[in-house]
Design a protein around this motif. Sequence first.
Motif, mmCIF file in Angstrom:
data_model
loop_
_atom_site.group_PDB
_atom_site.id
_atom_site.type_symbol
_atom_site.label_atom_id
_atom_site.label_comp_id
_atom_site.label_asym_id
_atom_site.label_seq_id
_atom_site.Cartn_x
_atom_site.Cartn_y
_atom_site.Cartn_z
ATOM 1 N N ASP A 33 0.805 -1.223 0.000
ATOM 2 C CA ASP A 33 0.000 0.000 0.000
ATOM 3 C C ASP A 33 0.837 1.272 0.000
ATOM 4 N N GLY A 34 2.172 1.113 -0.077
ATOM 5 C CA GLY A 34 3.050 2.271 -0.125
ATOM 6 C C GLY A 34 3.586 2.705 1.220
ATOM 7 N N ASN A 35 2.988 2.221 2.314
ATOM 8 C CA ASN A 35 3.518 2.519 3.636
ATOM 9 C C ASN A 35 4.786 1.719 3.885
ATOM 10 N N VAL A 68 4.543 0.810 11.490
ATOM 11 C CA VAL A 68 4.214 1.144 10.106
ATOM 12 C C VAL A 68 4.124 2.659 9.988
ATOM 13 N N LEU A 69 4.900 3.210 9.052
ATOM 14 C CA LEU A 69 4.925 4.651 8.814
ATOM 15 C C LEU A 69 4.401 4.969 7.425
ATOM 16 N N SER A 70 3.826 6.143 7.266
ATOM 17 C CA SER A 70 3.484 6.624 5.939
ATOM 18 C C SER A 70 4.778 7.076 5.270
ATOM 19 N N PRO A 71 4.794 7.269 3.949
ATOM 20 C CA PRO A 71 6.013 7.760 3.284
ATOM 21 C C PRO A 71 6.521 9.082 3.851
ATOM 22 N N ASP A 72 5.633 9.854 4.460
ATOM 23 C CA ASP A 72 6.020 11.137 5.057
ATOM 24 C C ASP A 72 6.444 11.006 6.519
ATOM 25 N N GLU A 119 16.771 6.024 13.318
ATOM 26 C CA GLU A 119 17.334 6.329 11.998
ATOM 27 C C GLU A 119 16.287 6.233 10.886
ATOM 28 N N ARG A 120 15.039 6.410 11.286
ATOM 29 C CA ARG A 120 13.943 6.308 10.313
ATOM 30 C C ARG A 120 14.049 7.351 9.210
ATOM 31 N N GLU A 121 14.624 8.520 9.498
ATOM 32 C CA GLU A 121 14.717 9.564 8.479
ATOM 33 C C GLU A 121 15.551 9.102 7.285
ATOM 34 N N ILE A 122 16.565 8.282 7.547
ATOM 35 C CA ILE A 122 17.381 7.759 6.441
ATOM 36 C C ILE A 122 16.531 6.834 5.590
ATOM 37 N N HIS A 123 15.852 5.910 6.240
ATOM 38 C CA HIS A 123 15.025 4.943 5.521
ATOM 39 C C HIS A 123 13.956 5.648 4.690
ATOM 40 N N LEU A 124 13.248 6.576 5.299
ATOM 41 C CA LEU A 124 12.181 7.278 4.609
ATOM 42 C C LEU A 124 12.706 8.077 3.421
ATOM 43 N N GLY A 125 13.820 8.768 3.634
ATOM 44 C CA GLY A 125 14.393 9.587 2.568
ATOM 45 C C GLY A 125 14.864 8.764 1.388
ATOM 46 N N VAL A 126 15.545 7.654 1.684
ATOM 47 C CA VAL A 126 16.043 6.797 0.604
ATOM 48 C C VAL A 126 14.875 6.149 -0.144
ATOM 49 N N MET A 127 13.853 5.727 0.582
ATOM 50 C CA MET A 127 12.683 5.137 -0.059
ATOM 51 C C MET A 127 12.018 6.133 -1.011
ATOM 52 N N ARG A 128 11.964 7.386 -0.605
ATOM 53 C CA ARG A 128 11.353 8.408 -1.474
ATOM 54 C C ARG A 128 12.205 8.655 -2.712
#
Length: 217
Positions: free
Chosen positions: A37-39, A59-63, A76-85
Amino acid sequence: MSKDYELRCQIIDTCRWLRQQGLVFGTWGNISVRMEDGNIMITPSKVDYDQMVPEDMVVLSPDGEVVSGHRLSTSEREIHLGVMRKRPDINAIIHMHSTYAMACAARNEAIPPFSEEICQLIGGEIPLTHTFVPSADHKELGRVTVESVTEANAILLRNHGPMCFGRTLEEAKVTCQVLEKSCKIFMHLRAAGEYSVVPEEHVVGGRDYFLHSYGKT
């Protein structure tokens, strides 16, 4: 078993596998996987792998908004989220603290594509983030990492450790193994003082072969 629950179990199994392989110690590693679902499902902060249960995943949203979970997600979630985007082609990220990759992360250079394994599994030169950022500065660490990420399936966080990517969690695990092996070899090559690099056209060709032809011809 639902896909959601199965994924939670796979992430826990991977955390324990990383420790068994000597690629992390304690809880010094984290994993994220893009869901259908993109999360993004991500490991919790500071939970012992042996005590971790499926319900501990966040579970986090893309944002970065929390969609579900009672735990705090990895710091370190900011790294994961940023790279995924930035990289919609990857669906799994593993951050580890393996010995040789950490040693290479303390050097002042990227790792060149000196082997076919690097070409095929990682896709070229393994970049190094351009500056050191303390882990406590989560957002800045994420920003600097995203700036330094290339099309390669791995990156070294300067004076910190590696992150490995894959289209699947299993592929990201193999990337971890290739990265650590490559870093070990590279340290020996640097000590020897001489090595050759795979020409760029063969780097591109090797990656294309792995992505589109490997196992089919």
